[in-house]
Enzyme design. Structure first.
Site, mmCIF file in Angstrom:
data_model
loop_
_atom_site.group_PDB
_atom_site.id
_atom_site.type_symbol
_atom_site.label_atom_id
_atom_site.label_comp_id
_atom_site.label_asym_id
_atom_site.label_seq_id
_atom_site.Cartn_x
_atom_site.Cartn_y
_atom_site.Cartn_z
ATOM 1 N N TYR A 114 0.541 -2.506 5.348
ATOM 2 C CA TYR A 114 0.757 -1.365 4.445
ATOM 3 C C TYR A 114 1.733 -0.350 5.074
ATOM 4 O O TYR A 114 2.666 0.135 4.421
ATOM 5 C CB TYR A 114 -0.605 -0.731 4.180
ATOM 6 C CG TYR A 114 -0.630 0.459 3.275
ATOM 7 C CD1 TYR A 114 -0.476 0.316 1.903
ATOM 8 C CD2 TYR A 114 -0.847 1.744 3.791
ATOM 9 C CE1 TYR A 114 -0.530 1.428 1.069
ATOM 10 C CE2 TYR A 114 -0.911 2.846 2.959
ATOM 11 C CZ TYR A 114 -0.743 2.685 1.603
ATOM 12 O OH TYR A 114 -0.802 3.777 0.780
ATOM 13 N N LYS A 140 5.300 0.789 3.641
ATOM 14 C CA LYS A 140 5.519 2.190 3.262
ATOM 15 C C LYS A 140 6.700 2.799 4.016
ATOM 16 O O LYS A 140 7.423 3.627 3.465
ATOM 17 C CB LYS A 140 4.240 2.998 3.500
ATOM 18 C CG LYS A 140 3.125 2.698 2.487
ATOM 19 C CD LYS A 140 3.646 2.819 1.066
ATOM 20 C CE LYS A 140 2.568 3.104 0.043
ATOM 21 N NZ LYS A 140 3.125 3.068 -1.339
HETATM 22 N N1 NAD Z 1 -4.665 7.792 -2.408
HETATM 23 C C1 NAD Z 1 -4.065 8.134 -1.272
HETATM 24 O O1 NAD Z 1 -4.557 8.947 -0.475
HETATM 25 C C2 NAD Z 1 -2.747 7.539 -0.938
HETATM 26 C C3 NAD Z 1 -2.196 7.834 0.311
HETATM 27 C C4 NAD Z 1 -0.942 7.358 0.629
HETATM 28 C C5 NAD Z 1 -0.259 6.596 -0.299
HETATM 29 N N2 NAD Z 1 -0.826 6.284 -1.501
HETATM 30 C C6 NAD Z 1 -0.050 5.482 -2.429
HETATM 31 O O2 NAD Z 1 -0.087 6.070 -3.707
HETATM 32 C C7 NAD Z 1 0.066 5.052 -4.698
HETATM 33 C C8 NAD Z 1 -1.054 5.142 -5.711
HETATM 34 O O3 NAD Z 1 -2.257 4.873 -5.054
HETATM 35 P P1 NAD Z 1 -3.696 5.321 -5.603
HETATM 36 O O4 NAD Z 1 -4.371 5.971 -4.455
HETATM 37 O O5 NAD Z 1 -3.572 6.025 -6.883
HETATM 38 O O6 NAD Z 1 -4.393 3.879 -5.761
HETATM 39 P P2 NAD Z 1 -4.979 3.166 -7.048
HETATM 40 O O7 NAD Z 1 -5.475 1.865 -6.545
HETATM 41 O O8 NAD Z 1 -5.921 4.076 -7.756
HETATM 42 O O9 NAD Z 1 -3.728 2.965 -7.987
HETATM 43 C C9 NAD Z 1 -2.766 1.958 -7.775
HETATM 44 C C10 NAD Z 1 -2.416 1.392 -9.125
HETATM 45 O O10 NAD Z 1 -1.380 0.431 -8.929
HETATM 46 C C11 NAD Z 1 -1.665 -0.662 -9.803
HETATM 47 N N3 NAD Z 1 -0.979 -1.858 -9.314
HETATM 48 C C12 NAD Z 1 -1.293 -2.629 -8.237
HETATM 49 N N4 NAD Z 1 -0.474 -3.673 -8.135
HETATM 50 C C13 NAD Z 1 0.397 -3.560 -9.181
HETATM 51 C C14 NAD Z 1 1.493 -4.348 -9.640
HETATM 52 N N5 NAD Z 1 1.852 -5.464 -8.992
HETATM 53 N N6 NAD Z 1 2.159 -3.945 -10.739
HETATM 54 C C15 NAD Z 1 1.805 -2.827 -11.409
HETATM 55 N N7 NAD Z 1 0.761 -2.058 -11.036
HETATM 56 C C16 NAD Z 1 0.078 -2.421 -9.940
HETATM 57 C C17 NAD Z 1 -3.167 -0.790 -9.780
HETATM 58 O O11 NAD Z 1 -3.621 -1.534 -10.900
HETATM 59 C C18 NAD Z 1 -3.596 0.662 -9.787
HETATM 60 O O12 NAD Z 1 -3.782 1.171 -11.096
HETATM 61 C C19 NAD Z 1 0.100 3.730 -3.943
HETATM 62 O O13 NAD Z 1 1.445 3.358 -3.712
HETATM 63 C C20 NAD Z 1 -0.553 4.083 -2.629
HETATM 64 O O14 NAD Z 1 -0.180 3.212 -1.599
HETATM 65 C C21 NAD Z 1 -2.053 6.739 -1.836
#
Ligand code: NAD
Length: 294
Positions: A153, A157
């Site tokens: 990951y 990223k």
């Molecule tokens: N939540 C955090 O603290 C955090 C921290 C750093 C980065 N992020 C990043 O933020 C983004 C959103 O994460 P989140 O926390 O809302 O997680 P989440 O799992 O709630 O949302 C991710 C969404 O992406 C969708 N997804 C996965 N694979 C996919 C694909 N191949 N095509 C289309 N959609 C797809 C999933 O169905 C889901 O709805 C991600 O890129 C994650 O890595 C989140």
């Protein structure tokens, strides 16, 4: 409204941060494409409409070039432009590197890095022709600074930061601004990873508020905006002035002996492009040669 008449695509918008980004952009006037793998896309599109916005639900995977191409074609047919792309879709496959298999590593790279590349490629020429585009890559503190159990990951990223650095240079002449967002938020991705009290403070909505700065007409480019719980920071990739130790066979010992000087961050710069490193090195080498030390 700041984003009136703009069209935005948010990937992975069927839940978590993507859902909150879609609702936020719509609240600021944008027509929003809510893209996700399954029915979450439809549900969030209905939420956007219920809140008075315009939305299009698309069930697709960011890794599927044909599905992404169809989405872009449909958006152009319906709304005629694409101003904003929020590359947000993502997955986790956490394990220590010792236990991680390469298939999981490839999958994570594929969704985060190639998914963002595929979606960006699909809108790039449209944004160039419009002479306007705003692209946000979702990076992470795991990529910027490392996180135990997230080698796959983190690599994906940080790759997005590199992708953003060059795209911001190549997009500049067409008013395409490319930035990164590094969120901290309570979602299904972070469930169980933090105490309840922390999760309650880490609302997705607080992260989405940072988006407006990155997608409005006066947006910066090449910024890494970190966001969580209402606090915002910026992260930078910097270069120290360094030390010239010579290029001869004694240089290896020189690097060791000059480690503190090489590492000294008191006059760090944020290079405007990769060539700045080579320029700094050559300048130091020529300066040393001029005084007979080279
Ligand atoms: N939540 C955090 O603290 C955090 C921290 C750093 C980065 N992020 C990043 O933020 C983004 C959103 O994460 P989140 O926390 O809302 O997680 P989440 O799992 O709630 O949302 C991710 C969404 O992406 C969708 N997804 C996965 N694979 C996919 C694909 N191949 N095509 C289309 N959609 C797809 C999933 O169905 C889901 O709805 C991600 O890129 C994650 O890595 C989140």
């Amino acid at each position: 409204m700041t984003l009136q008449d703009k069209v935005a695509i948010v990937t992975g918008a069927g839940g978590g941060l993507g859902r909150s980004h879609a609702l936020f952009l719509a609240r600021h006037g944008a027509r929003v494409v809510v893209m996700d793998l399954g029915e979450g896309a439809d549900a969030v599109a209905r939420e956007v409409e219920a809140a008075g916005g315009q939305a299009m639900a698309v069930r697709a995977s960011v890794t599927d070039e044909a599905q992404v191409a169809t989405m872009v074609k449909d958006v152009m047919a319906q709304w005629g432009r694409i101003d904003i792309l929020i590359n947000n879709a993502g997955i986790l496959r956490d394990k220590t590197f010792a236990k991680m298999d390469l298939a999981d590593f490839r999958l994570v790279m594929d969704v985060h890095l190639m998914g963002s590349v595929i979606c960006t490629k699909a809108v790039w020429d449209i944004m160039r022709e419009q002479n306007h585009g705003r692209i946000v890559m979702t990076t992470s503190s795991s990529g910027l600074f490392g996180n135990f159990g997230q080698a796959n990951y983190g690599a994906a990223k940080m790759a997005l930061v590199g992708f953003m650095q060059t795209l911001s240079l190549e997009g500049a002449k067409h008013d395409i601004k490319v930035n990164c967002l590094a969120p901290t938020a309570a979602t299904q991705m972070t469930e169980g990873l933090m105490p309840e009290q922390a999760l309650a403070a880490l609302k997705t909505e607080a992260v989405s508020e940072g988006l407006l700065a990155l997608v409005r007409d006066d947006a910066p480019t090449r910024a890494i905006l970190c966001a969580g719980a209402g606090h915002f920071e910026r992260a930078y990739v910097t270069l120290t002035p360094g030390a010239f130790v010579g290029a001869g066979p004694q240089a290896a010992e020189g690097v060791i002996a000059s480690w503190d000087a090489i590492s000294d961050r008191s006059a760090d710069t944020v290079p405007e492009a990769g060539r700045a490193q080579g320029q700094q090195e050559l300048q130091a080498a020529f300066a040393a040669a001029a005084v007979g030390k080279g």
